[in-house]
Every structure is written in structure tokens, then in C-alpha cells.
Design a protein around this motif. Sequence first.
Motif, short mmCIF file in Angstrom:
data_model
loop_
_atom_site.label_atom_id
_atom_site.label_comp_id
_atom_site.label_asym_id
_atom_site.label_seq_id
_atom_site.Cartn_x
_atom_site.Cartn_y
_atom_site.Cartn_z
N LEU A 210 7.91 0.42 1.90
CA LEU A 210 7.14 1.21 2.74
C LEU A 210 7.53 2.62 2.75
N PRO B 17 1.99 7.16 0.40
CA PRO B 17 2.85 6.22 -0.18
C PRO B 17 3.99 7.03 -1.17
N ASN C 136 10.15 -4.97 6.02
CA ASN C 136 8.56 -5.28 5.40
C ASN C 136 8.67 -6.21 4.21
N PRO D 127 3.06 -1.34 -2.79
CA PRO D 127 3.32 -2.32 -1.60
C PRO D 127 2.45 -3.12 -1.07
N GLY E 286 3.48 5.37 7.24
CA GLY E 286 2.13 5.34 6.45
C GLY E 286 1.11 6.23 7.45
#
Length: 528
Positions: free
Chosen positions: A73, A221, A122, A97, A245
Amino acid sequence: MTDASNDLSQLYRPVFAADLIIDALGKNPDKPAVNIGDRTMTAREMSEQVSCYVQALRSKGINAGTQMSVLALNRPEVLFNMAASQVNANRTTPLHPMGSLEDQAYVLEDCGAEVLIFDPDNFTERAEELAKRTPGIKHVLALGPTTFGEDLHALANTFTPERLVAPIVNGSDLSGIAYSGGTTGKPKGIMSTYSSGAAMTTIQMAEWQWPDEVRFLICTPLSHAGAAFFTPTLLKGGSLTVLPGFDPEKFMQTVESHRITATMLVPTMLYVLLDHPKFDQYDLSSLETIFYGAAAISPTRLSEAINRMGKIFFQFYGQAECPMTITVLRKEDHDPDNLERLASCGRPVPWVHVALLDDEGNEVPHGEPGEICVRGPLNMKGYLGKPEQTAEAFAHGWLHTGDVARADDEGFLYIVDRKKDMIITGGFNVYPREVEDVISAHPGVSAVAVIGVPDEKWGESVKAVVVVRPGHVVDADELVALVKEAKGTVQAPKSVDFVDAIPLSALGKPDKKTLRARYWGESGRQVN
């Protein structure tokens, strides 16, 4: 006089991405470059960090030409690694992602990745799964403290910064491979060169409308369009603020607190902002340019945005095969009272040749629809390991975009349909064949066609039209769950319709044009 003094091999060497990054960081050493939380990193500090990343990569035997893939991310370390990979002349491939394990493993295998770099906050579990499934991976590096692989950031901090030196590369050398889905059901590797990357940055610098003082907010992104704003921002002496994000309130808070002057949004993000109950509570007046693209935008919503935020919008149109800037719609062309003009993707930039062609490669009569085709330095080298699909894309000596458009008397292009069945939902590409393959594997499904339908929030949403086998009962939620598991949430249908039959063409193939017409009605556009 030495032999070296007669070496003319580099006499006409062009400037590529690494040269531009090094130049930008060196010219503005004490200017802010990256905002990390409450801390601001200067260009000098960023240059030093990039140098340490380069040395860390080389210490692992990761040298020029090594193929790496990144699964992360948005985080500042992605920027450090991005710059380092350019200076180190690595070939890079981002992993989506939101992609499925199956697709990500295929991409790693297909591009020949030797290095997997991942976001440990993540994707640790996914990185472990990918490493097990991809025997070609020699190094697994994390962008921070990790329980799996090695901490690249910590390793980088063991080195002393050195002067950055751009690598010697050829313009036709591969700088990266980006993956796009295909009608065969497997993603295609789009081979990008150093020349095409430099051409894109040149056009961005010369043709795009930037604020005098660039404070750029990245919330899209970095694995996709967000990365394209990295080098131009630095060249403008600007700074980057990176959000993990897109969260609408966090976005507005950041614009207000950092006095952000520029950002990039996909249409869906803009709609969410406009509809947010706290939109009018934040001071967004510092914004001078909102770049938008990656999907068609609703002219009505764009008009609303202009009326509420001003003439600060700048549209770019391109695709991975010819990135970002085939055409642009400039700020002054955004007339909120001219909805027809707001439906345009703009006019071709001067650095590429654009033509609207028919199926035989001839230019269509003025005002008639034809496929947008491109010649020029932006074009990809081809599809990795797919000579037939490459030849098809380059038929008649042009890159074929798959988008059908018409031109008006002033040279503005208006996309009316896509020759390919690709759906663009929320700025992400979805390829119907891939979704159809998953759904058709269900024992109760007789036939399926996947199309894009109008959606106020997403631009288009994925709809599956399904014929059920006699004697079976199929639950729509079950089909959605199947696709989510196999392909990821982006590809999962937002709706499922059950019908008695799917319309067929004269050749017996599913007639998606007729099917789409049921949902698009009399609209002249088949993209939203």
C-alpha cells in the motif's frame, strides 16, 4: 590522449528517469521533498535515503536488470525504493494490492521476478504464500520491521550515503513490466522502456498545468497512476505527501493542514468527496490543480465539481500500453455549462501522433467513430512473451488502444465505446473473460456474460448476466463470493441478473453490444 577521450558512445545519450530524479534532488537539497506524518524530509535527506537503498539492494546481489516486484500500500518507503530501483536500473513490476493470490503468483512467474519487496504492515502473510509458490524468488525484502524475509529499510540504514550516479542504459532497455488482464484469461505483461518513461515525464512537464508551488497529495495507489507524479513533482521543486489510501475525510484534512496545491483523483473519489456530509466544513481553497483520469467521468458530476471547487480540473487520457498522456483536457476547457465538452477526453498532445482508424487501418471520415491509434515515443515495446498479441496491438503500424472515439471540429476527442470488453470501475480495469471463467465453473451456471453498466459512484460497475442450468438453483451472493476469492474484490460483480438466454451474434457469439444496450439505453456513450 587516452582511448577514453575518443569514446563517443555516450555523446548522444538521452536523459532518463534516474537522471531526472538525481537532478531534482540535487537542485533543491534543502526544500521539503516528502512529508512523513509530522516530519518533513528534505530533498537532501531523501537523496541520502535513496543512496542507502541502492547500496542495500546491491549488497544482496540485486543489480542492473534484476527483475523485482513490489506488493505494498502507499507508504514513503515505496518512494525510496522506487527511486532506488531507477538508479540501480532494476526492472520493476508492481503487484495489484487488491489482486488475488492466483493472479499475483502468475505475474511473479511470468515476469521472472527474482526479488519480492512487500509492505509488512499489510502483506506479510501474502508474501509468504507468494514466496512458497514462486521458486524463482531469491530475495524477500520488507519495507519495515518484519517477521518474514529481511527488513530492507533497516538494512539501508546500515550504509553511509554516497553521491547518486545514474546508470548507463539504452532507451530501448526494459525499465519495467506492468500487467493488464487479457481476453485469454491471463494478464499480459506490458513492457515499458526507459525512453517511454522519459517521454511521459517530458510531456507532463511541458503540457500539464502545474501550480507554481507544488505540494502534491498522493492518495491513489503508487502501484498504479500515483507513481507517475513522483518525478514531475520533484522536478518542480515540490513536495509529496503520501496517504496509505483514499479516505475522504482524511483527504480533506490533509489538504487543509498541508495547504495541498495539487493531487490526482479517479472519478469515483471525486464523487465521494462531493457527496461527503463534511465537504463544506473543510478549507480546500489551496487546491490549484486536480489531475483526474483512469476512467471516464460523468459530465454532470464534473460540472458540479467545477461549480463547487473552481476551474482547477485537468484530465489526462492514456493506458498502460501508452501511458497517461495521449490526450489532455486543460483547465480552460472545463466549462461547467458545456456538458458535451466535459464528456471529452481532450485533444492529443503534440508529442504523439493520434489517428482514428477503421478495422482496415484507414482514417475514418471526420466526425465518424474510429479506434484511437497512436504512434510516438510513449508506446510500449510489446507484450512479454506474446508475439501474436503484440502484432495485433501494432497492426497497420499503430498502437491500437481499443477505445472508439469521434472528433469534433476543434479536435477534441469523445470516447463512445471500447472495442475491447474491458470494464473500468473506480479507476481499475476489469476484464470480463476472467470473471466469466470463474462464474462459468459453477455447476449451476449454463452461460454467463459480464459487462460494465452505468454506476453513479464507480463510473461503471461489473454486472454478471447468468443463465442457470435447468433443475439448478444459483444464489447471486455465492457467485460474487466465488469471484472475490478467485480474482479479488475489484473484479467481483456488483450485481447479478438471471436471464433465460444471452443474446447471440450471427456467428453464435455472445452479443455484448446488444446486452449492454439494455442497461445503457439511448445514451450515445457506452462508457460512463
